[in-house]
Enzyme design. Structure first.
Site, PDB file in Angstrom:
ATOM      1  N   HIS A 280       0.828  -1.213   0.000  1.00 22.98           N
ATOM      2  CA  HIS A 280       0.000   0.000   0.000  1.00 22.98           C
ATOM      3  C   HIS A 280       0.860   1.260   0.000  1.00 22.98           C
ATOM      4  O   HIS A 280       1.795   1.385   0.770  1.00 22.98           O
ATOM      5  CB  HIS A 280      -1.050   0.009   1.118  1.00 22.98           C
ATOM      6  CG  HIS A 280      -0.519   0.072   2.523  1.00 22.98           C
ATOM      7  ND1 HIS A 280      -0.226   1.258   3.150  1.00 22.98           N
ATOM      8  CD2 HIS A 280      -0.267  -0.895   3.420  1.00 22.98           C
ATOM      9  CE1 HIS A 280       0.180   1.003   4.386  1.00 22.98           C
ATOM     10  NE2 HIS A 280       0.173  -0.286   4.583  1.00 22.98           N
ATOM     11  N   ASP A 292       6.218   0.888   6.508  1.00 20.04           N
ATOM     12  CA  ASP A 292       4.762   0.717   6.364  1.00 20.04           C
ATOM     13  C   ASP A 292       4.225   1.789   5.421  1.00 20.04           C
ATOM     14  O   ASP A 292       3.856   2.856   5.851  1.00 20.04           O
ATOM     15  CB  ASP A 292       4.101   0.807   7.737  1.00 20.04           C
ATOM     16  CG  ASP A 292       2.640   0.411   7.693  1.00 20.04           C
ATOM     17  OD1 ASP A 292       2.184  -0.100   6.660  1.00 20.04           O
ATOM     18  OD2 ASP A 292       1.944   0.639   8.702  1.00 20.04           O
ATOM     19  N   GLU A 326      -4.969   2.177   2.677  1.00 19.18           N
ATOM     20  CA  GLU A 326      -5.007   1.024   3.588  1.00 19.18           C
ATOM     21  C   GLU A 326      -5.191   1.487   5.023  1.00 19.18           C
ATOM     22  O   GLU A 326      -5.919   0.876   5.795  1.00 19.18           O
ATOM     23  CB  GLU A 326      -3.708   0.208   3.474  1.00 19.18           C
ATOM     24  CG  GLU A 326      -3.755  -1.136   4.215  1.00 19.18           C
ATOM     25  CD  GLU A 326      -3.357  -1.065   5.683  1.00 19.18           C
ATOM     26  OE1 GLU A 326      -3.672  -2.004   6.425  1.00 19.18           O
ATOM     27  OE2 GLU A 326      -2.746  -0.073   6.104  1.00 19.18           O
ATOM     28  N   GLU A 327      -4.490   2.581   5.388  1.00 22.02           N
ATOM     29  CA  GLU A 327      -4.380   2.918   6.813  1.00 22.02           C
ATOM     30  C   GLU A 327      -5.681   3.407   7.433  1.00 22.02           C
ATOM     31  O   GLU A 327      -5.950   3.123   8.588  1.00 22.02           O
ATOM     32  CB  GLU A 327      -3.279   3.975   7.020  1.00 22.02           C
ATOM     33  CG  GLU A 327      -1.873   3.489   6.671  1.00 22.02           C
ATOM     34  CD  GLU A 327      -1.338   2.413   7.617  1.00 22.02           C
ATOM     35  OE1 GLU A 327      -2.082   1.969   8.493  1.00 22.02           O
ATOM     36  OE2 GLU A 327      -0.175   2.012   7.442  1.00 22.02           O
ATOM     37  N   HIS A 425       4.000   3.112  12.438  1.00 21.58           N
ATOM     38  CA  HIS A 425       3.129   4.274  12.655  1.00 21.58           C
ATOM     39  C   HIS A 425       3.780   5.355  13.530  1.00 21.58           C
ATOM     40  O   HIS A 425       3.092   6.046  14.270  1.00 21.58           O
ATOM     41  CB  HIS A 425       1.794   3.857  13.299  1.00 21.58           C
ATOM     42  CG  HIS A 425       0.976   2.930  12.451  1.00 21.58           C
ATOM     43  ND1 HIS A 425      -0.234   2.426  12.876  1.00 21.58           N
ATOM     44  CD2 HIS A 425       1.178   2.435  11.212  1.00 21.58           C
ATOM     45  CE1 HIS A 425      -0.735   1.632  11.918  1.00 21.58           C
ATOM     46  NE2 HIS A 425       0.107   1.629  10.904  1.00 21.58           N
TER      47      HIS A 425
HETATM   48 ZN   LIG Z   1       0.710  -1.202   6.339  1.00 20.27          ZN
END
Ligand SMILES: [Zn+2]
Length: 461
Positions: A280, A292, A326-327, A425
């Site tokens: 993503h 991420d 996605e998040e 994150h």
């Molecule tokens: Zn992710």
């Protein structure tokens, strides 16, 4: 630096030596695998022979930065990826429109005001509402479990509830981030704080989405660093009255136009049958979205770039998808399911890489026993880079809607996860945490798996 370039040269030969001894071992059951040993070695050699993947990730994370849904930065990343895929020579490169939520963090802060003044290191939770302009100030009630909160329901009214839950694993601990705000609000809390969901770092807050229940008031919610949570805990344990002031400008704006990015190597015999590899492209609005999930995007994309470069065109189509949103919404995965509904039955395998691009271990796989046996044999081609494990339970947030609707076998890249949740994150999700050689091995693993599955004489079941 010197050590790295030496390894890059030496590794392909080491791998080839490993492959030869396997052939000599002679196993009739996997004779079908033999034609794939040579292309697998070439894919691995090409991937680990340079730092291309890491350099490309650096262009994304340093040149563009973090990429929350609906931001100009994500738009730039989408335009960049589309142009670069075309430059790589991928086919059918295009974007597929997706409307995404636009959550804006705004300015935010928290401080302990009593019994002493301390700034609190915090990050508002994604999708949180804001506070009134002058913030909320209230006594803090510290709890460690939902049960403790329910038992102290009377004491929660008008308070800021802090869930001080030490990190065990993500699944266990993230429940407090997603459900905590509404659990606290039902008992009359005015705001919620959570000890950041991750192992104790160096005063590092972790953001991430909350999930408001429909039957509770929406209260502002933020993650605070473990050091700040522990300080509040010590004060509360001593019977001190702890007061915190929280100010957040978080809010939603109108949905914005975004897109999934798609590129392909068209199949030479059965182009309508598709193997999807993916990551993503959106990220949270802190750090650089390197682990991420910029890394997952780039190693998936590398699978196709390397096939193109080596002139490897499998029987079926290999498609890379870089998902949006996605998040905080999952709208990219939902849109793909809706836009590709008619061809989901022709999806042979869907893979998502969203667990970091650290030292690869292999894959998670969800599918038939027969499929697992095939995938295990293919993964044995990756023994030389240590990525030959196949464990149960492969998938990913973005592929799940299509996988469920189309009953498509699902796979995830599995890597050494020791560092992942430390930076997940957080402002520390930057490319310096990623080793170029480990990342190159991830690209090799995805490339070999995708190529062989797409080329098998019989489709994976
Ligand atoms: Zn992710």
């Amino acid at each position: 630096m010197a050590r790295r370039s030496m390894m890059a040269v030496a590794l392909p030969f080491v791998l080839l030596a490993g492959v030869t001894s396997r052939v000599r071992a002679g196993d009739d059951r996997v004779a079908w695998l033999d034609p794939y040993r040579e292309p697998a070695s070439r894919i691995i050699g090409e991937a680990v022979g340079s730092t291309f993947a890491w350099q490309r990730l650096s262009i994304l994370t340093d040149g563009i930065g973090n990429r929350l849904s609906g931001t100009p930065a994500l738009d730039r990343a989408i335009a960049w990826a589309t142009a670069e895929m075309a430059r790589d020579g991928l086919e059918n490169v295009h974007t597929e429109k997706v409307m995404v939520p636009r959550w804006v963090r705004g300015a935010e802060s928290a401080e302990l005001t009593s019994p002493a003044r301390h700034p609190i290191v915090m990050l508002g939770l994604g999708d949180s509402v804001g506070t009134p302009a002058d913030g909320v100030q209230a006594d803090v009630l510290v709890v460690r479990t939902f049960e403790e909160l329910d038992a102290k329901a009377q004491a929660a009214r008008g308070k800021i509830v802090l869930f001080n839950v030490p990190f065990t694993n993500y699944g266990e601990t993230v429940r407090f981030r997603s459900a905590g705000p509404s659990r606290a609000a039902r008992h009359g809390a005015v705001a919620m704080l959570i000890r950041a969901v991750g192992p104790a770092g160096l005063r590092t807050p972790h953001t991430g989405a909350l999930n408001y229940a429909n039957d509770a008031p929406k209260i502002p919610a933020a993650a605070i660093a473990s050091e700040d949570a522990d300080r509040i805990q010590r004060l509360a344990d001593r019977g001190e009255k702890v007061v915190v002031r929280l100010a957040m400008q978080a809010h939603f704006e109108a949905d914005a136009e975004s897109a999934n990015v798609v590129g392909e190597i068209r199949g030479r015999e059965r182009p309508d049958e598709v193997v999807v590899v993916s990551g993503h492209l959106d990220s949270w609005d802190v750090g650089a979205g390197a682990t991420d999930d910029g890394g997952g995007c780039v190693v998936s994309w590398e699978a196709l770039r390397i096939m193109k470069k080596l002139n490897l065109r499998p029987r079926r189509t290999v498609r890379v998808v870089l998902w949006t949103n996605e998040e905080n919404g999952g709208r990219g995965g939902l849109a793909y399911r809706d836009q590709h509904r008619a061809e989901l039955a022709n999806h042979v395998l869907m893979m998502e890489s969203d667990g970091g691009v650290f030292r690869p271990l292999g894959f998670g796989f969800t599918g038939s026993d027969q499929g697992r046996e095939r995938v295990r044999a293919i993964a044995s081609l990756l023994a030389g880079i240590g990525a030959d494990q196949v464990s149960p339970g492969g998938g990913g947030a973005d592929i799940t809607p299509s996988v469920q609707e189309g009953h498509v076998p699902a796979m995830s890249l599995e890597v050494d996860g020791a560092k992942y949740f430390l930076i997940h994150h957080t402002p520390a999700d930057t490319i310096d945490k990623i080793d170029p050689i480990e990342m190159a091995k991830c690209a090799a693993a995805v490339g070999v798996m995708a190529y062989v599955v797409a080329d098998l004489p019989e489709r994976l079941r």
